[in-house]
Motif scaffolding. Structure first.
Motif, short mmCIF file in Angstrom:
data_model
loop_
_atom_site.label_atom_id
_atom_site.label_comp_id
_atom_site.label_asym_id
_atom_site.label_seq_id
_atom_site.Cartn_x
_atom_site.Cartn_y
_atom_site.Cartn_z
N ALA A 74 4.75 -14.12 -41.53
CA ALA A 74 5.07 -15.33 -40.75
C ALA A 74 4.45 -15.30 -39.37
O ALA A 74 4.17 -16.34 -38.80
CB ALA A 74 6.58 -15.48 -40.64
N ASP A 75 4.22 -14.10 -38.81
CA ASP A 75 3.65 -14.09 -37.45
C ASP A 75 2.19 -13.66 -37.46
O ASP A 75 1.64 -13.27 -36.46
CB ASP A 75 4.48 -13.18 -36.53
N GLN A 76 1.56 -13.74 -38.62
CA GLN A 76 0.14 -13.41 -38.69
C GLN A 76 -0.64 -14.51 -37.96
O GLN A 76 -0.43 -15.69 -38.22
CB GLN A 76 -0.26 -13.36 -40.16
N ARG A 131 0.66 -22.13 -42.01
CA ARG A 131 1.60 -22.56 -41.00
C ARG A 131 1.40 -24.04 -40.73
O ARG A 131 0.27 -24.51 -40.61
CB ARG A 131 1.39 -21.75 -39.71
N GLN A 132 2.50 -24.77 -40.69
CA GLN A 132 2.34 -26.22 -40.59
C GLN A 132 2.36 -26.66 -39.14
O GLN A 132 3.34 -27.13 -38.64
CB GLN A 132 3.44 -26.91 -41.39
N ARG A 133 1.23 -26.48 -38.50
CA ARG A 133 1.11 -26.97 -37.14
C ARG A 133 -0.36 -27.26 -36.90
O ARG A 133 -1.22 -26.53 -37.36
CB ARG A 133 1.59 -25.93 -36.14
N VAL A 190 -3.09 -20.95 -29.49
CA VAL A 190 -2.19 -22.01 -29.06
C VAL A 190 -1.87 -21.77 -27.60
O VAL A 190 -1.48 -20.69 -27.20
CB VAL A 190 -0.90 -21.99 -29.89
N PRO A 250 0.38 -21.80 -24.67
CA PRO A 250 1.84 -21.92 -24.49
C PRO A 250 2.18 -23.12 -23.62
O PRO A 250 3.23 -23.75 -23.82
CB PRO A 250 2.23 -20.63 -23.79
N ILE A 305 3.10 -26.08 -25.58
CA ILE A 305 4.42 -26.04 -26.18
C ILE A 305 5.48 -26.43 -25.14
O ILE A 305 6.36 -27.24 -25.41
CB ILE A 305 4.70 -24.64 -26.76
N PHE A 306 5.35 -25.85 -23.92
CA PHE A 306 6.32 -26.20 -22.88
C PHE A 306 6.25 -27.68 -22.57
O PHE A 306 7.26 -28.34 -22.41
CB PHE A 306 6.06 -25.38 -21.61
N ILE A 312 8.07 -29.64 -25.08
CA ILE A 312 9.52 -29.50 -24.97
C ILE A 312 10.04 -30.31 -23.79
O ILE A 312 11.04 -31.01 -23.87
CB ILE A 312 9.89 -28.01 -24.83
N PHE A 365 16.63 -28.23 -28.76
CA PHE A 365 15.33 -28.82 -29.11
C PHE A 365 15.45 -29.70 -30.35
O PHE A 365 14.78 -30.68 -30.48
CB PHE A 365 14.30 -27.74 -29.44
N TYR A 387 11.54 -33.98 -30.54
CA TYR A 387 10.45 -33.03 -30.43
C TYR A 387 9.39 -33.46 -31.43
O TYR A 387 9.58 -33.42 -32.64
CB TYR A 387 10.97 -31.63 -30.75
N SER A 416 6.80 -26.16 -48.08
CA SER A 416 6.49 -26.87 -46.84
C SER A 416 7.56 -26.58 -45.79
O SER A 416 7.25 -26.35 -44.62
CB SER A 416 6.39 -28.36 -47.12
N ASP A 459 7.09 -23.07 -44.47
CA ASP A 459 5.94 -23.02 -43.56
C ASP A 459 6.29 -23.61 -42.19
O ASP A 459 5.89 -23.09 -41.16
CB ASP A 459 4.75 -23.76 -44.17
N GLN A 460 7.06 -24.70 -42.23
CA GLN A 460 7.47 -25.30 -40.95
C GLN A 460 8.42 -24.37 -40.21
O GLN A 460 8.37 -24.25 -38.99
CB GLN A 460 8.15 -26.65 -41.19
N HIS A 504 8.41 -21.11 -40.36
CA HIS A 504 7.61 -20.03 -39.77
C HIS A 504 6.96 -20.50 -38.46
O HIS A 504 6.92 -19.75 -37.48
CB HIS A 504 6.53 -19.58 -40.76
N ALA A 505 6.47 -21.74 -38.45
CA ALA A 505 5.84 -22.25 -37.24
C ALA A 505 6.87 -22.37 -36.12
O ALA A 505 6.61 -21.97 -34.97
CB ALA A 505 5.20 -23.61 -37.51
N GLN A 553 7.74 -19.06 -34.71
CA GLN A 553 6.71 -18.50 -33.83
C GLN A 553 6.75 -19.14 -32.45
O GLN A 553 6.58 -18.46 -31.45
CB GLN A 553 5.34 -18.68 -34.48
N LEU A 602 7.40 -17.16 -28.96
CA LEU A 602 6.51 -17.34 -27.82
C LEU A 602 7.32 -17.70 -26.57
O LEU A 602 7.10 -17.19 -25.48
CB LEU A 602 5.55 -18.48 -28.17
N LEU A 603 8.29 -18.59 -26.78
CA LEU A 603 9.15 -19.04 -25.70
C LEU A 603 9.98 -17.87 -25.17
O LEU A 603 10.10 -17.68 -23.96
CB LEU A 603 10.08 -20.13 -26.26
#
Lengths: 315, 109
Positions: free
Chosen positions: A87-89, A95-97, A104, A106, A109-110, A113, A126, A131, B72, B75-76, B78-79, B82, B86-87
């Protein structure tokens, strides 16, 4: 560790196969590590459940366990990596983004938010307060008949969820080409834009036409009298039959070119050609008149097309 | 460790998976192997994903539509996780009093 497979599945030794299946399914749902990524105990529970189920689902091993011939630990399962382990690879393609695979920032992302908090006017957290996230690109592959790919066509893809998607195949689409359908990917969240659908086209080969670059290749059978005397014949092309003049004295392997009868790519003026390779076909049953004529003809027309075959050839 | 699997390697590794299922999963893009000249190349993440697809379709009897939805969502998830990590990392670098205020704000429900 408890090694009684019945107890692990919450059953008694009199359980029916249907009860075993049902209990296993219920426990997979509550203990699969990928369905419970935050549960550190899930992996151990899931292993025990899987081992117990492996043993009991097979009537033969179940009978041997019941008879006390084997213990409940069963065979050691091979070490397995779960999907959540990836998941953090950083290069996770799934990954759906938008922008996965790139760095990315940061700050983005801030910013997202903060924007959503401003809109939500005091709502906490959030989730659920606007969002916005862009949808992911969805990848499909599509097999297309040869003529649809060279001429262009419209077709539909049936998606895994049963819906379907209209796809316009542009004229001259090549095998392996990817078409991008804007906004036809995964819907965005919270008002974010939808992703794109990326459709990779596989072109099904044709039994008569072959595509080389923008040219079309075709082998055309002709009779030996057409080969000797020449003549007008009809040739199929990707846009329908056209007339072709065969010059007198044409051998097998000779290539005639039909200019502009090849592939036209969408948005380009240049056209490919159709190349027609002649193949002389001799009748199976030779009639006596022809045989007699050729027997006579051969006497004073001796020639050997193989005389120069090896001249100049490398050793 | 080897991180490149051919179609045959995948069938040998994920023993529950048949070739036609694999082809189907690739066709509907539930797994996205790399497409290279010699054929499809699968990575370890694809193997783990295929194991999960087998669990979901064989043990939980999910049909094609449900498989797509569940994958799906995972996957969402996991995102989202992450982003959260990060936060959390960013908050960790803040001065002590700011971290305290963020902590206090998160206690409030």
């Amino acid at each position: 560790m408890n090694s009684n497979p019945y107890e692990i599945l919450g059953l008694t030794a009199s359980a029916t196969p249907a009860e075993i299946k049902k209990a296993h399914r219920k426990l997979v749902r509550s203990s699969h590590p990928d369905l419970h990524p935050d549960d550190p105990g899930a992996e151990d529970r899931f292993k025990a459940i899987s081992a117990a189920h492996d043993l009991l689902k097979d009537p033969e091993t179940r009978a041997r366990y019941d008879a006390g011939e084997i213990d409940g630990l069963g065979a050691e399962r091979p070490q397995r990596q779960y999907y959540r382990d990836f998941a953090d690879q950083p290069d996770d393609r799934y990954r759906q983004r938008r922008g996965s695979g790139q760095t990315v920032d940061p700050a983005d992302i801030f910013a997202d938010i903060l924007r959503s908090r401003a809109r939500a006017s005091g709502g906490g957290g959030f989730a659920g307060d606007g969002y916005a996230m862009a949808g992911a690109d969805a990848r499909y592959s599509l097999e297309v008949p040869f003529l649809d790919a060279v001429r262009g066509a419209e077709t539909r893809i049936t998606l895994p969820d049963g819906q379907n998607l209209a796809v316009k195949i542009p004229q001259g689409t090549d095998d392996g080409q990817t078409l991008r359908l804007r906004g036809k990917g995964t819907p965005g969240m919270g008002g974010g834009p939808a992703g794109d659908a990326l459709v990779t086209v596989r072109v099904r080969p044709h039994s008569v036409f072959e595509r080389v670059g923008d040219d079309i290749l075709l082998t055309l059978p002709i009779t030996f009298d057409e080969a000797i005397l020449g003549g007008k014949v009809t040739v199929p092309t990707i846009d329908g039959p056209v007339g072709l003049t065969i010059p007198p004295g044409a051998s097998s392997g000779r290539i005639l070119r039909l200019r502009g009868r090849g592939v036209v790519r969408a948005g380009q003026d240049a056209k490919g050609d159709q190349k027609v390779e002649l193949k002389v076909v001799v009748p199976r049953d030779i009639d006596p008149g022809l045989r007699d004529f050729l027997t006579e003809w051969r006497k004073d027309h001796a020639s050997d097309p193989r005389a120069d075959l090896m001249t100049g050839a490398a050793a | 460790m080897n991180d490149r699997f051919s179609e045959d390697d995948v069938i040998a590794t994920v023993t529950r998976l048949t070739r036609s299922q694999l082809v189907h999963f690739v066709d509907v893009a539930l797994v996205s192997p790399l497409r290279e000249e010699g054929g499809l190349v699968f990575r370890r993440i694809d193997i783990a994903r295929l194991e999960l697809l087998c669990d979901l379709s064989q043990d939980l009897d999910l049909d094609a539509a449900a498989l797509g939805i569940v994958l799906s969502l995972i996957d969402q998830l996991h995102a989202a996780r992450q982003d959260l990590a990060l936060l959390a990392g960013a908050i960790d670098t803040l001065p002590h009093d700011l971290r305290g205020r963020i902590g206090a704000a998160m206690q409030r429900d």
